[in-house]
Motif scaffolding. Structure first.
Motif, PDB file in Angstrom:
ATOM      1  N   VAL A  23      -4.189   7.768   2.031  1.00 18.73           N
ATOM      2  CA  VAL A  23      -3.528   7.062   0.920  1.00 18.73           C
ATOM      3  C   VAL A  23      -2.020   6.894   1.142  1.00 18.73           C
ATOM      4  O   VAL A  23      -1.498   5.778   0.977  1.00 18.73           O
ATOM      5  N   PRO A  24      -1.261   7.934   1.529  1.00 18.10           N
ATOM      6  CA  PRO A  24       0.174   7.724   1.758  1.00 18.10           C
ATOM      7  C   PRO A  24       0.462   6.723   2.875  1.00 18.10           C
ATOM      8  O   PRO A  24       1.436   5.969   2.812  1.00 18.10           O
ATOM      9  N   PHE A  25      -0.395   6.709   3.902  1.00 13.58           N
ATOM     10  CA  PHE A  25      -0.210   5.754   4.996  1.00 13.58           C
ATOM     11  C   PHE A  25      -0.468   4.324   4.512  1.00 13.58           C
ATOM     12  O   PHE A  25       0.226   3.388   4.936  1.00 13.58           O
ATOM     13  N   LEU A  26      -1.434   4.165   3.627  1.00 10.76           N
ATOM     14  CA  LEU A  26      -1.677   2.853   3.019  1.00 10.76           C
ATOM     15  C   LEU A  26      -0.443   2.406   2.241  1.00 10.76           C
ATOM     16  O   LEU A  26       0.016   1.265   2.389  1.00 10.76           O
ATOM     17  N   ALA A  27       0.102   3.304   1.436  1.00 12.54           N
ATOM     18  CA  ALA A  27       1.273   2.971   0.617  1.00 12.54           C
ATOM     19  C   ALA A  27       2.457   2.587   1.493  1.00 12.54           C
ATOM     20  O   ALA A  27       3.134   1.584   1.243  1.00 12.54           O
ATOM     21  N   TRP A  28       2.700   3.373   2.525  1.00 15.23           N
ATOM     22  CA  TRP A  28       3.847   3.114   3.400  1.00 15.23           C
ATOM     23  C   TRP A  28       3.720   1.763   4.094  1.00 15.23           C
ATOM     24  O   TRP A  28       4.666   0.972   4.138  1.00 15.23           O
ATOM     25  N   SER A  29       2.538   1.482   4.646  1.00 11.87           N
ATOM     26  CA  SER A  29       2.361   0.217   5.371  1.00 11.87           C
ATOM     27  C   SER A  29       2.402  -0.984   4.432  1.00 11.87           C
ATOM     28  O   SER A  29       2.889  -2.054   4.796  1.00 11.87           O
ATOM     29  N   ALA A  44      -2.043  -2.501   6.518  1.00  7.01           N
ATOM     30  CA  ALA A  44      -2.456  -1.931   5.230  1.00  7.01           C
ATOM     31  C   ALA A  44      -3.927  -2.236   4.946  1.00  7.01           C
ATOM     32  O   ALA A  44      -4.676  -1.359   4.510  1.00  7.01           O
ATOM     33  N   ALA A  45      -4.324  -3.484   5.209  1.00  2.29           N
ATOM     34  CA  ALA A  45      -5.727  -3.868   4.986  1.00  2.29           C
ATOM     35  C   ALA A  45      -6.653  -3.060   5.886  1.00  2.29           C
ATOM     36  O   ALA A  45      -7.724  -2.609   5.458  1.00  2.29           O
ATOM     37  N   ALA A  46      -6.238  -2.843   7.141  1.00  2.24           N
ATOM     38  CA  ALA A  46      -7.070  -2.077   8.084  1.00  2.24           C
ATOM     39  C   ALA A  46      -7.221  -0.630   7.626  1.00  2.24           C
ATOM     40  O   ALA A  46      -8.319  -0.061   7.676  1.00  2.24           O
ATOM     41  N   ILE A  47      -6.115  -0.014   7.180  1.00  2.00           N
ATOM     42  CA  ILE A  47      -6.177   1.370   6.684  1.00  2.00           C
ATOM     43  C   ILE A  47      -7.105   1.445   5.481  1.00  2.00           C
ATOM     44  O   ILE A  47      -7.928   2.364   5.363  1.00  2.00           O
ATOM     45  N   PHE A  48      -6.985   0.472   4.580  1.00  2.00           N
ATOM     46  CA  PHE A  48      -7.832   0.458   3.390  1.00  2.00           C
ATOM     47  C   PHE A  48      -9.301   0.338   3.774  1.00  2.00           C
ATOM     48  O   PHE A  48     -10.164   1.037   3.216  1.00  2.00           O
ATOM     49  N   VAL A  49      -9.603  -0.544   4.724  1.00  2.00           N
ATOM     50  CA  VAL A  49     -10.992  -0.735   5.157  1.00  2.00           C
ATOM     51  C   VAL A  49     -11.551   0.546   5.771  1.00  2.00           C
ATOM     52  O   VAL A  49     -12.680   0.948   5.473  1.00  2.00           O
ATOM     53  N   VAL A  50     -10.751   1.202   6.629  1.00  2.00           N
ATOM     54  CA  VAL A  50     -11.200   2.465   7.235  1.00  2.00           C
ATOM     55  C   VAL A  50     -11.487   3.497   6.142  1.00  2.00           C
ATOM     56  O   VAL A  50     -12.519   4.182   6.168  1.00  2.00           O
ATOM     57  N   LEU A  83      -7.198   6.066  -3.829  1.00  2.00           N
ATOM     58  CA  LEU A  83      -7.127   4.923  -2.919  1.00  2.00           C
ATOM     59  C   LEU A  83      -6.989   3.621  -3.692  1.00  2.00           C
ATOM     60  O   LEU A  83      -6.074   2.819  -3.448  1.00  2.00           O
ATOM     61  N   VAL A  84      -7.892   3.409  -4.638  1.00  2.00           N
ATOM     62  CA  VAL A  84      -7.890   2.174  -5.421  1.00  2.00           C
ATOM     63  C   VAL A  84      -6.640   2.086  -6.286  1.00  2.00           C
ATOM     64  O   VAL A  84      -6.000   1.029  -6.369  1.00  2.00           O
ATOM     65  N   GLY A  85      -6.271   3.189  -6.933  1.00  2.00           N
ATOM     66  CA  GLY A  85      -5.099   3.191  -7.807  1.00  2.00           C
ATOM     67  C   GLY A  85      -3.824   2.865  -7.063  1.00  2.00           C
ATOM     68  O   GLY A  85      -2.987   2.083  -7.538  1.00  2.00           O
ATOM     69  N   THR A  86      -3.661   3.449  -5.876  1.00  2.00           N
ATOM     70  CA  THR A  86      -2.470   3.176  -5.068  1.00  2.00           C
ATOM     71  C   THR A  86      -2.405   1.699  -4.694  1.00  2.00           C
ATOM     72  O   THR A  86      -1.357   1.055  -4.817  1.00  2.00           O
ATOM     73  N   ALA A  87      -3.527   1.152  -4.229  1.00  2.00           N
ATOM     74  CA  ALA A  87      -3.551  -0.262  -3.843  1.00  2.00           C
ATOM     75  C   ALA A  87      -3.258  -1.163  -5.042  1.00  2.00           C
ATOM     76  O   ALA A  87      -2.456  -2.105  -4.945  1.00  2.00           O
ATOM     77  N   LEU A  88      -3.864  -0.872  -6.188  1.00  2.00           N
ATOM     78  CA  LEU A  88      -3.653  -1.693  -7.388  1.00  2.00           C
ATOM     79  C   LEU A  88      -2.188  -1.687  -7.822  1.00  2.00           C
ATOM     80  O   LEU A  88      -1.584  -2.743  -8.045  1.00  2.00           O
ATOM     81  N   VAL A  89      -1.621  -0.488  -7.957  1.00  2.00           N
ATOM     82  CA  VAL A  89      -0.245  -0.376  -8.454  1.00  2.00           C
ATOM     83  C   VAL A  89       0.729  -1.070  -7.509  1.00  2.00           C
ATOM     84  O   VAL A  89       1.601  -1.838  -7.939  1.00  2.00           O
ATOM     85  N   LEU A  90       0.579  -0.830  -6.215  1.00  2.00           N
ATOM     86  CA  LEU A  90       1.528  -1.421  -5.270  1.00  2.00           C
ATOM     87  C   LEU A  90       1.367  -2.930  -5.168  1.00  2.00           C
ATOM     88  O   LEU A  90       2.358  -3.652  -5.014  1.00  2.00           O
ATOM     89  N   LEU A  91       0.145  -3.431  -5.263  1.00  2.00           N
ATOM     90  CA  LEU A  91      -0.050  -4.885  -5.268  1.00  2.00           C
ATOM     91  C   LEU A  91       0.587  -5.507  -6.503  1.00  2.00           C
ATOM     92  O   LEU A  91       1.156  -6.603  -6.437  1.00  2.00           O
ATOM     93  N   SER A  92       0.519  -4.810  -7.636  1.00  2.00           N
ATOM     94  CA  SER A  92       1.170  -5.316  -8.852  1.00  2.00           C
ATOM     95  C   SER A  92       2.687  -5.236  -8.737  1.00  2.00           C
ATOM     96  O   SER A  92       3.399  -6.148  -9.158  1.00  2.00           O
ATOM     97  N   VAL A  93       3.184  -4.141  -8.154  1.00  2.00           N
ATOM     98  CA  VAL A  93       4.631  -4.007  -7.937  1.00  2.00           C
ATOM     99  C   VAL A  93       5.144  -5.154  -7.064  1.00  2.00           C
ATOM    100  O   VAL A  93       6.223  -5.714  -7.304  1.00  2.00           O
ATOM    101  N   LEU A  94       4.360  -5.528  -6.060  1.00  2.00           N
ATOM    102  CA  LEU A  94       4.753  -6.603  -5.147  1.00  2.00           C
ATOM    103  C   LEU A  94       4.546  -7.995  -5.748  1.00  2.00           C
ATOM    104  O   LEU A  94       4.917  -8.995  -5.137  1.00  2.00           O
ATOM    105  N   THR A 102      -4.506  -4.191 -13.148  1.00  2.00           N
ATOM    106  CA  THR A 102      -4.234  -2.813 -12.761  1.00  2.00           C
ATOM    107  C   THR A 102      -4.377  -1.864 -13.946  1.00  2.00           C
ATOM    108  O   THR A 102      -4.987  -0.791 -13.826  1.00  2.00           O
ATOM    109  N   VAL A 103      -3.841  -2.252 -15.097  1.00  2.00           N
ATOM    110  CA  VAL A 103      -3.905  -1.387 -16.286  1.00  2.00           C
ATOM    111  C   VAL A 103      -5.351  -1.167 -16.723  1.00  2.00           C
ATOM    112  O   VAL A 103      -5.771  -0.021 -16.982  1.00  2.00           O
TER     113      VAL A 103
END
Length: 197
Positions: A23-29, A44-50, A83-94, A102-103
């Motif tokens: 999860v932290p590696f997903l967030a960083w990338s 990021a997509a590759a880390i998420f898929v793995v 995993l899902v929460g990190t991806a959702l929040v960061l995609l919304s932040v971006l 996300t909510v």
């Protein structure tokens, strides 16, 4: 014949822990270089898929090898939500995913996790079939949204939006189903207490 209790230290639980570690590696990338470069979005997509694949593999291994443990039943949904929460929040932040999506998803996921902890005195509530469908839909939708959609044909974004819509709908419906199941479990436990001598 004595039932053999599987060890908590097994390959299925190790894969679940790996998913949490990723999860932290997903967030960083995902946030690297402003969050919209092609190469980092692909990473990021590759880390998420793995990470998403380990979710499928750990469950299959646990069931096939008799390695299902209460720890695994508890950690698996937590790993999914991180995993899902990190991806959702960061995609919304971006700015790539509406905050209302996300909510809705996070309120459901956190609510069900809290409910599971309260139910521990009665039993460990495993993921339902609907919950597994929800996880697959969320994973596919987020995997698509993590791609560099600005650099891909428009139909890819349209497909991502449709899959995310389906994921949100199933997320809400399965959340309501979990609440109904929890209510029934609690009611049955209270009845049993009242009938106990």
């Amino acid at each position: 014949m004595v039932d053999v209790v599987p060890s908590r230290l097994n390959i299925a639980n190790a894969l679940t822990v790996l998913r949490i570690v990723l999860v932290p590696f997903l967030a960083w990338s995902l946030l690297a270089d402003g969050g919209h470069t092609v190469q980092w979005r692909l990473v990021a997509a590759a880390i998420f898929v793995v990470a998403a694949i380990t979710d499928r593999i750990d469950g299959d291994i646990a069931r096939r090898s008799g390695l299902v443990t209460d720890l695994g039943k508890l950690l698996d949904p937590i790993a999914d939500k991180l995993l899902v929460g990190t991806a959702l929040v960061l995609l919304s932040v971006l700015g790539d995913l509406p905050w209302w999506v996300t909510v809705i998803v996070l309120v459901r996921e956190i609510g069900i996790t809290v409910m599971r902890f309260f139910l521990l005195r009665y039993l460990v509530l495993p993921a339902s079939r609907g919950g597994k469908v929800k996880t697959v839909l969320q994973s596919v939708a987020l995997g698509l949204y993590l791609l560099p959609l600005d650099h891909l044909p428009g139909f890819v974004h349209a497909v991502a939006a449709v899959v995310m819509g389906a994921a949100v709908l199933v997320t809400v419906l399965t959340g309501l189903d979990y609440v109904r199941t929890a209510w029934q479990i609690r009611a049955a436990a209270r009845r049993a207490q009242l009938l106990a001598p």
